[in-house]
Design an enzyme around this catalytic site. Structure first.
Site, short mmCIF file in Angstrom:
data_model
loop_
_atom_site.label_atom_id
_atom_site.label_comp_id
_atom_site.label_asym_id
_atom_site.label_seq_id
_atom_site.Cartn_x
_atom_site.Cartn_y
_atom_site.Cartn_z
CE LYS A 37 -4.31 -1.58 2.13
NZ LYS A 37 -5.30 -1.28 3.20
CG ASP A 50 -8.28 1.14 3.52
OD1 ASP A 50 -9.12 0.32 3.13
OD2 ASP A 50 -7.05 0.96 3.42
#
Length: 284
Positions: A71, A107
């Site tokens: 990520k 997220d």
């Protein structure tokens, strides 16, 4: 759905990825909206990440999700990074627009929505966040954006907790302290206790990031883990009548925002959730 020359390909880049629920979510969503798209997983070793990103461009893959351990490192290989992804320092969604790779982070919104869905307000409250990695950073940014009063970041590596704490204070001008995860027991009262670590994740289901004594101090307990549905951490809350939630709706929410970035529309989250509950829970 018939796969043909017009089928658009999407996927997940990570390592490992074999237990991911993302293909089940996205393929069911594509089918429910009659979209000619397929979602699969790509197990990419850390040293192969740059090649994999080049492959996304070369093969015309329309979009990918990004999970651990990529990520943060994928950012340097992308062409455009969204504001929220820059603030978090991590990307979980990539959109391929004609060879231009754009990175986003869904997220934050996935976490915020999941709290709203269980009736938990953020503004004015005090949170303790366990862990100081990428998931913790997304949670802390989400809480800061929505008016949390203060955050304490607790981690085994106090240095990492300190770094994240200083970042949150600098960027969002809120009170954000840090401590060792062992020192959480000294905190007298906790409005919101959030686990962002992997402690308790399958197959190590007996593990818990903190003791039952710590959980007892919380008014609300949240575990980003959804495999198993009830971790030992959450069982402590359940046993003592404390409101709690796992990470399944955060997973669905962030997936839905990714889906919107790729297709221009949201899927029916309740429909996908029922599909998971009815036919896929044996994989959890």
């Amino acid at each position: 759905m018939e796969i043909n020359a017009n089928t658009k390909l999407y996927g997940l880049i990570g390592h490992p990825v074999e237990h991911s629920l993302s293909p089940l979510i996205h393929n069911y969503a594509f089918n429910s909206l009659d979209l000619n798209c397929v979602y699969t997983v790509f197990d990419v070793l850390p040293e192969k990440l740059e090649e994999a990103v080049k492959g996304v461009k070369a093969l015309g893959i329309r979009g990918v999700n990004v999970t651990v351990p990529h990520k943060e490192k994928i950012i340097k290989y992308l062409d455009v990074i969204s504001e929220e992804a820059l603030k978090i320092g991590a990307v979980n969604t990539v959109v391929n627009e004609g060879g231009i790779l754009k990175g986003y982070n869904t997220d934050v919104y996935g976490f915020i929505d999941s709290l709203t869905e269980v009736g938990e307000k953020i503004e004015g409250r005090k949170a303790v966040v366990l862990g100081a990695g990428g998931a913790s950073k997304a949670v802390c940014v989400a809480l800061a954006l929505k008016g949390i009063d203060s955050i304490i970041i607790a981690n085994r590596s106090v240095e990492r907790a300190k770094d994240l704490s200083e970042y949150i204070k600098r960027e969002f001008k809120i009170q954000c302290d840090y401590c060792s995860i062992n020192e959480v027991e000294e905190i007298p009262e906790i409005d919101m206790l959030v686990n962002t670590t992997s402690m308790g994740m399958y197959p190590n289901v007996e593990d818990s990031p903190v003791s039952e004594r710590v959980v007892l101090k919380a008014k609300f307990v949240y575990d980003l883990i959804y495999n198993p549905f009830e971790t030992t951490f959450l069982k402590h809350a359940k046993k003592n009548g404390i409101k709690y939630s796992n990470g399944l709706f955060m997973l669905l929410n962030q997936a839905n925002y990714s889906f919107k970035l790729w297709t221009g529309e949201f899927f029916d989250k309740n429909l996908v959730y029922m599909h998971l509950k009815e036919g896929i829970t044996h994989n959890l």
